[in-house]
Design a protein around this motif. Sequence first.
Motif, PDB file in Angstrom:
ATOM      1  N   ASP A  16      19.608   7.072  35.984  1.00 40.15           N
ATOM      2  CA  ASP A  16      19.463   8.374  35.989  1.00 40.15           C
ATOM      3  C   ASP A  16      21.403   9.101  36.112  1.00 40.15           C
ATOM      4  N   LEU A  68      15.270  15.056  43.664  1.00 40.77           N
ATOM      5  CA  LEU A  68      14.239  15.324  44.491  1.00 40.77           C
ATOM      6  C   LEU A  68      13.662  14.168  45.366  1.00 40.77           C
ATOM      7  N   LYS A  69      13.428  13.025  44.769  1.00 35.69           N
ATOM      8  CA  LYS A  69      13.040  11.732  45.386  1.00 35.69           C
ATOM      9  C   LYS A  69      14.383  10.880  45.755  1.00 35.69           C
ATOM     10  N   THR A  97      14.179  16.541  39.033  1.00 37.61           N
ATOM     11  CA  THR A  97      13.061  15.897  39.451  1.00 37.61           C
ATOM     12  C   THR A  97      12.558  15.419  37.989  1.00 37.61           C
ATOM     13  N   SER A  98      11.760  14.246  38.074  1.00 39.50           N
ATOM     14  CA  SER A  98      11.007  13.799  37.058  1.00 39.50           C
ATOM     15  C   SER A  98       9.516  14.419  37.037  1.00 39.50           C
ATOM     16  N   SER A  99       9.359  15.097  37.996  1.00 38.02           N
ATOM     17  CA  SER A  99       7.713  15.477  38.416  1.00 38.02           C
ATOM     18  C   SER A  99       7.520  16.996  38.077  1.00 38.02           C
ATOM     19  N   ARG A 100       6.609  17.272  37.429  1.00 39.32           N
ATOM     20  CA  ARG A 100       6.238  18.579  36.999  1.00 39.32           C
ATOM     21  C   ARG A 100       5.247  19.087  38.301  1.00 39.32           C
ATOM     22  N   GLU A 101       5.390  18.407  39.180  1.00 39.42           N
ATOM     23  CA  GLU A 101       4.181  18.877  40.408  1.00 39.42           C
ATOM     24  C   GLU A 101       4.775  20.367  40.747  1.00 39.42           C
ATOM     25  N   ASP A 104       6.129  20.854  44.276  1.00 40.85           N
ATOM     26  CA  ASP A 104       7.565  20.720  44.342  1.00 40.85           C
ATOM     27  C   ASP A 104       8.468  21.844  43.862  1.00 40.85           C
ATOM     28  N   VAL A 118      13.423  19.806  35.435  1.00 40.29           N
ATOM     29  CA  VAL A 118      12.587  18.548  35.401  1.00 40.29           C
ATOM     30  C   VAL A 118      13.112  17.740  34.134  1.00 40.29           C
ATOM     31  N   LYS A 119      13.426  16.665  34.297  1.00 43.21           N
ATOM     32  CA  LYS A 119      14.181  15.545  33.636  1.00 43.21           C
ATOM     33  C   LYS A 119      13.259  14.813  32.612  1.00 43.21           C
ATOM     34  N   PRO A 120      13.454  15.581  31.348  1.00 42.97           N
ATOM     35  CA  PRO A 120      12.530  14.849  30.544  1.00 42.97           C
ATOM     36  C   PRO A 120      12.791  13.311  30.166  1.00 42.97           C
ATOM     37  N   VAL A 121      11.923  12.659  29.416  1.00 36.83           N
ATOM     38  CA  VAL A 121      12.184  11.453  29.178  1.00 36.83           C
ATOM     39  C   VAL A 121      12.979  11.294  27.922  1.00 36.83           C
ATOM     40  N   ASP A 122      12.947  12.303  27.147  1.00 35.12           N
ATOM     41  CA  ASP A 122      13.897  12.125  25.916  1.00 35.12           C
ATOM     42  C   ASP A 122      15.252  12.529  26.473  1.00 35.12           C
ATOM     43  N   PHE A 123      16.325  11.659  26.001  1.00 32.02           N
ATOM     44  CA  PHE A 123      17.510  11.810  26.410  1.00 32.02           C
ATOM     45  C   PHE A 123      18.069  12.974  25.980  1.00 32.02           C
TER      46      PHE A 123
END
Lengths: 147, 1209
Positions: A16, A68-69, A97-101, A104, A118-123
């Motif tokens: 990342d 975040l983590k 963060t990767s989470s959509r919580e 958070d 929120v970091k999307p999977v899609d680059f």
Amino acid sequence: MNKPLEILLVEDTPHDAELAIHALKERDLANSLQHVIDGQAALDFLFCTGSYQGRNPHDQPKVVFLDLKLPKVDGIEVLRRLRADERTRLLPIVLLTSSREERDVKAAYDLGANSFIVKPVDFEGFSDAIGSVGQYWLRLNETPSRK
Amino acid sequence: MTNRTMQTAARILMLGLAYFITGRLVLLPASGSHITLVWLPAGLAVAALLRWGPACWPGVTLGAIAAGFSTGMALEPNLGIAAGNTAGPLLAAWLLRRIGFHPAFDRKRDIVLLATAGALGMLICATARVVMLGSVAALPDDRLTAWLFWWAGDTMGVIAVAPLLLASTRDEWRSVAVRRGEFLSWLCTVALVMFWVFFLSRDRDGRAWTPGFVSLPIVAWAALRFGAIGTSLAVIVISVGAAYATVTGRGPLHRPDAHEEVLLLWLFMVTSAVLGWLISALQAAKTKATGFQHLLEGALRDVSLGVLLGDLDRKITYANAGFTRLTGYREADLLGKVGFIHPGPETNPATMEKVGAALNGDGCFEGEILDYRKDGTSFWNALLITPVHNDHGEKTGLLAIQRDVSERRQAELARNDSVKLARSLIDSMQDGFVVLNPDGLQTNANPAFCKMTGFSKEELIGQRPPYPYWPPEGQERMQAALSAMMRGDFKPFEGTFMRKNGEHFPAIFTPSGVSNREGRFVNFLATVQDITERKREEEVRMLADQKLRLHFDRTPIGVIEWDLEFRVTRWNPAAEKIFGYTAQEAAGQHASLIVAEKLRDYVDAIWQALLARSGGGRSPNENITKDGRTIFCEWFNTQLIDERGKVVGVASLVMDLTERKQAQRMLTWEKSALEMISTEASLHDVLDGLMRGLEDQLPSALCSILLLDDDGIHLRHGAAPSLAEAYVRAIDGVAIGPTVGSCGTAAYEEEQVIVADTESHRLWEDYRGLAREHGLRACWSTPIRGDHGTVLGTFAIYYREPREPVPAELELIARVAHITRIAIERKRAEAATRESEEKFHAIFENASDAIFLLQGERFIDCNIRTLEMFGCQTRDQIVGHPPYEFSPPLQPDGRDSRESALEKIEAALGGRRLSFEWTHRKLDGSTFPAEVSLNAVEIQGGKFLQAFVRDISRRKRAEEQIQALNADLERRVEERTSDLLSANRELESFSYSVSHDLRTPLRAVDGFSRILAKNYAESFDDEGRRLLGHIRSGAQRMGQLIDDLLAFSKLGRLPLAPSTIDMGSMAQGVFDELAGLESGRKLHLDLHPLPAAQGTLSMVRQVWVNLIGNAIKFTKERAVGEIEIGARSGGDGTPIYYVRDNGAGFDMRYAAKLFGVFQRLHAMTEFEGTGVGLALVQRIVQRHGGRIWAEAELQRGATFSFTLPSTPE
């Protein structure tokens, strides 16, 4: 370091981190970037303690990208401490963060984060998000001077 | 070229041709010589120039030149001769025109003129010829002779030919044609004589020329009988014939000496011509004179005047037919007699004297005199007598002209008489009479007017407006009336005039006008009637009338007067009110106007009795009002008797007793209604009876009751005895609303609704067809209100014609509504009571507890369960016994059962409600534990105890078991709960980790392959790039899967927050949003109205997103994606929402797999997706307590249905 520091990237995942740096580079924003890999390192860096003792405390980044983590001290905790300290109270901090919580997001804003990405999977999406935010904080935003 | 020029050119050509031909003909016999004895072309030229005008001279010139060349003449002389030949006739024609030549040849003068002018003109021709031919030496020796010959020949040509051509009119030829027989014989004679004289006879000794004169009578014959044409022909024939014969050496005129011969011939010809022409002229003059005489005679005969001619001795020499017709005398009676006029006894002698003087030759007489006819009758004779003179002015006789003017005289007399009559009439008139001219000048006033105004005639005549008899303050009004009259508006005008002494008086001014032939008014006449007296009388009468009128107008009793034909002559306001007809409408109408058809005979009988003075004074009967209502009236009739005791009419006093009568009827109805209500009959029967009774009271009304359903929305049939069943069915169950006919609206608005005409009222728009079908035009509906004003139903009155209620009817309606309310409430209360009784009885009997009543300490009633519980067969085994008989002697607590029981009974009677455990004993001696409730009840004044006894032996056992089980359960639940809590926590942290940690490597895969593809593109071939693409799409799909899965797992944890959701607008919104993403797709949404639902907004929205998204997705292979969203009512009333599409559908065999996580019925390549969507939807629906299912057919679309019960979970 001959240039004033612009970005502090706090990211434990090397992939990342690399992708983020790549994205910022693509927009010519990574000229003066410091990368640390955990929360403690981030705090040490910013407060010029631990392994960063002796760093010029006035040379603060224009923006901190904070995952975040994180190992050791997590992002929320780092944020809390930065906000609690007078020296870094106004430092622009962008949480990644990767989470959509929902909790958070809420916690981050409660603690005074400037942005939450929120970091999307899609680059492409990821690159756009990082790039736009970097663009904003480095080029457009005026921060209060820290004297 | 104009027509005129064409004509002239044509004439020139014709003339030239004719000139040439005649010239050649005449030259033939004289071949070799240029001398001819009769040069006919000269006459032709003169005649042509006279008739056609000098403009055609070129014709003469051309003809002459042509003729000259034809004889071989050289050019030069020929031109000169032609000029002479043209100039000669031109001169002759010019002379003739100048001296007033008249070509009719009926005057001697014309012959002389023609001969003279011809002779003069021909001098030029002859001279020209001599000069021209002389110059070329082609002339005979003696030039003078030649000139003379030529001149004579030409002149003869003129004399012979010109008259023929000039006189050749159609009339002349006609007169010849009339005598064509004679003309033919004349022609033969001419031929014979000419032949004989000029060709057979030969002059040998110089005396033989005499027979030449034989030809003269022939000329005379022609002149007398054939006019100018005959004469001309004769002259031509004889001249030409004589000339030809003589030149050819024959005939009596032939002489060896040429000079002599020519002279002789010329003499002969001139003599014949002059003789012929003289005779012809004389004959024409005579004919003309005779014609005029005939005309004059005819005129005198036909004229309606009497014409007399007399000689100097007053003797009559001529009397025309007019005179004999006028007087009756015949010609024979008159001729030679003295009798120009026949005076009679009434003839004015003075006039007669004047007539006599005129007859005696003393001047003229012109005047009218009374003359007498032969039969003695008289007539007015307009007479003219005048002397007649001859050409020399000598008096030769008398002329009298007479005309009958009796009629005119009479008319004049009559007119004079009528003028006199009119004048005396005007003078003797009672009313004033004035004459004004168009300028307003007063030209006359009669004595009555003078007397009326006090002005003398002299003072009035010559006055202009304002006239002295106009009051100063009323002048404008008078001027207006006067102007109206001047415009021809002859309306009588009532105004105030003023006498000379200043006194004012009312008068009626009645104008008229006298117009001339052009329609312009030349005089205005007006009568002026002084109405002072009349006004005074009117005032007195009015006062008396007013008093009477006051009574007549104010009385509440109808006052009507009838003439002998039973027609209305008076009709007072009360009558207007009773019957609805105004006095104006009623006046002159027959009594049948207000009498119903069926009562006509009855009323007629009363009328006859009244006229016969044998009764009919009082009659109560029904009448019809203008608006068709039947009313009940009481009549008091009196004959009207004139002074001679004759019946001249009938006066009636009438009172409308309808209301009183109706009130009575209503009382009766109410009484019977209340009786009906108090019976056992059902509500419908009672309402039906009420309406029937009411319809009897209200003829032609159709009454109905609708009852409002318990839901407060629908109206149900109550009673409608006279309405058609189809109508009743159609109305039954109708939902009330603001525009639902009369009843639906009345119930909705809770107000009376009066619709006088359903055809036009807006409330009946939706029910008009129905009303029309059943012939209903008016409907007045009133809500029936129960306690607290709640609407129970509606009461309606229908009519088959448009109608509005009168106040009495409104009152009646209110009373009916009241009674109906009583009926409904009463009957409903009864039904409720009965129902509750039955209910309680059923409860009582079927209760699982024993229930019984105690009076004092003994049973008085019990239910079946009691018998079972105590092991009894019949109630008798229980009733009358005390409860402690069914108890063991001691209760478990050791107390005496009887004592304890009495104590408790006592306590209960004291008002306490007791509940205690008791041990009972069955009849067979076995005991059982029971729970007893005891309380006091008061029934119809008496105090009783009610007891409930429950056998609790089973419960007792169960309780013990439950206690043991509970202890176990509690322990287990505690364990499970802590398990669940930890599991939940774990799950939560698991999903939290998943969301973070599973995505990070995916992002790395995607990111680096992306960078690889971008930055190292040249290192890869196509296959390499394709595979890189696979890596990226795999990573992205994995990310999507994780997202969906997280959302799905999160659903279980999210708390529900129900609110009311507008499903319609939510579905529409979702569709719009999703369809917006599908550019290039044709999507059609058919959205039906959707009921609202209870649910958590975001979750329900997710349901719609997934279902509509699926519908859009699976219709992508359709040209138009048809999506239908709607709702229907499920079995239990819960709405079932559905989304239907025309997409790919699926095989129902796999329907069960549809809602499983990661279950897909289509390949990824067909339709993208993770297979979580429907699982998510199902989860949401189930969390809301609803159900979701699908129906589909492969390639025929799918329908997803779900419910969302309002109370979720």
